[in-house]
Scaffold this active site. Structure first.
Site, short mmCIF file in Angstrom:
data_model
loop_
_atom_site.label_atom_id
_atom_site.label_comp_id
_atom_site.label_asym_id
_atom_site.label_seq_id
_atom_site.Cartn_x
_atom_site.Cartn_y
_atom_site.Cartn_z
CG ASN A 10 19.69 44.53 56.93
OD1 ASN A 10 20.17 45.40 56.20
ND2 ASN A 10 19.57 43.26 56.57
CD1 TRP A 11 17.66 50.88 58.38
CD2 TRP A 11 19.10 52.45 57.70
NE1 TRP A 11 17.77 51.81 59.38
CE2 TRP A 11 18.64 52.79 58.98
CE3 TRP A 11 20.01 53.29 57.08
CZ2 TRP A 11 19.06 53.93 59.66
CZ3 TRP A 11 20.44 54.44 57.74
CH2 TRP A 11 19.96 54.75 59.02
CE LYS A 12 16.31 42.98 54.99
NZ LYS A 12 15.43 41.83 54.76
CG HIS A 95 20.77 39.10 55.24
ND1 HIS A 95 19.79 38.78 54.33
CD2 HIS A 95 20.14 39.72 56.27
CE1 HIS A 95 18.61 39.21 54.79
NE2 HIS A 95 18.80 39.77 55.97
CD GLU A 97 17.26 40.19 52.09
OE1 GLU A 97 17.99 41.19 52.13
OE2 GLU A 97 16.18 40.11 52.71
CD GLU A 167 18.07 38.21 59.79
OE1 GLU A 167 17.43 39.18 60.22
OE2 GLU A 167 18.69 38.23 58.73
N GLY A 173 10.76 39.44 55.67
CA GLY A 173 10.00 40.24 54.72
C GLY A 173 8.63 39.68 54.38
N GLY A 233 14.44 44.38 59.80
CA GLY A 233 14.49 44.89 58.43
C GLY A 233 13.49 46.02 58.24
P1 13P Z 1 12.26 41.98 57.92
O1 13P Z 1 12.27 42.51 59.33
O2 13P Z 1 11.85 43.01 56.91
O3 13P Z 1 11.51 40.70 57.82
O4 13P Z 1 13.79 41.64 57.55
C1 13P Z 1 14.55 40.89 58.43
C2 13P Z 1 15.96 40.90 57.99
O5 13P Z 1 16.28 40.35 56.95
C3 13P Z 1 16.95 41.61 58.81
O6 13P Z 1 18.24 41.33 58.41
#
Ligand code: 13P
Length: 250
Positions: A10-12, A95, A97, A167, A173, A233
């Protein structure tokens, strides 16, 4: 039951034409994997990644979000039928977020999953508890509530076409990954909850772990019986690190 592992990046909201071209080019050099390898760029780069991957079957494409609406006056939204034009197979929904920063509710997430299942997409349905909820002993109750919204709208059979991503919000993060034992305990609980509606669906459904997954932690996670891959992420923005995780999945 053998469930194929999925390693999804997930590149966000990261990347540019230049950096994404370089990343995908490096990922494509890796060759065949027994796991399903997925990347999820922001909407403007779906076409670029789809084009870069067109000659190979190595990488599947995911979108990071979708509207629950089909079309119309919804400025800034992207519909499931639009995603059909870009070779997208998976779509992230729910997600944390999106839930915490953009107010997405369990019911909206269920409607988004419905719009995806009306087409031929596989939703990657993200669930998970906050630190406060974990400390209050609510971890499974939160996951069950989030799943129940989808069960109530679409029934258990829908989970034959859904991938779940557990998650924990406190692990996203933060560098603070759940231990493989902690993750396994929740994955097992999620499967048991679905098994109350259908044992067969519960055995089939792939449940990914997400939250600070790195190459160094991935092997132990993937060794767990109910962990069927990872949603990665930060580490998915680094081709070498991401490919190490793909390798760990076998
Ligand atoms: P990180 O791997 O940066 O903690 O993010 C996880 C995530 O939100 C994947 O969707």
């Amino acid at each position: 039951m053998i469930r194929q592992k999925i390693v999804a990046g997930n590149w966000k909201m990261n990347g540019s034409t230049e950096s994404i071209t370089a990343l995908v080019t490096d990922l494509l050099k890796a060759g065949h994997s027994n796991s399903e390898v997925v990347v999820s760029p922001s909407f403007p780069y779906l076409h670029l990644v789809s084009t870069l991957c067109a000659q190979s079957d190595l990488i599947k494409l995911a979108a990071q979000n979708v509207s629950d609406k089909e079309s119309g006056a919804f400025t800034g939204e992207v519909s499931a039928s639009m995603l059909e034009d870009f070779g997208v197979k998976y779509v992230l929904v729910g997600h944390s977020e999106r839930r915490s920063l953009y107010g997405e509710t369990d019911d909206l997430v269920a409607l988004k999953i419905q719009s995806l299942l009306n087409k031929d997409f596989t939703p990657m349905f993200c669930i998970g508890e906050t630190l406060e909820e974990r400390e209050a002993g609510q971890t499974l109750a939160v996951c069950e509530r989030q799943i129940q919204a989808v069960l109530s709208l679409l029934g258990v059979e829908a989970f034959n076409r859904i991938v779940i991503a557990y998650e924990p919000v406190w692990a996203i993060g933060t560098g603070l990954s759940a231990t493989s034992e902690q993750a396994q305990e929740v994955h097992c609980g999620i499967r048991a909850f679905i098994a109350k509606s259908s044992d067969l669906v519960a055995q089939r459904v792939q449940i990914l772990y997400g939250g600070s997954v790195k190459a160094s932690t991935s092997r132990a996670l993937f060794a767990m019986p109910d962990i069927d891959g990872a949603l990665v992420g930060g580490a998915s923005l680094d081709a070498k690190e991401f490919l190490e995780i793909v390798k760990a999945a076998g």
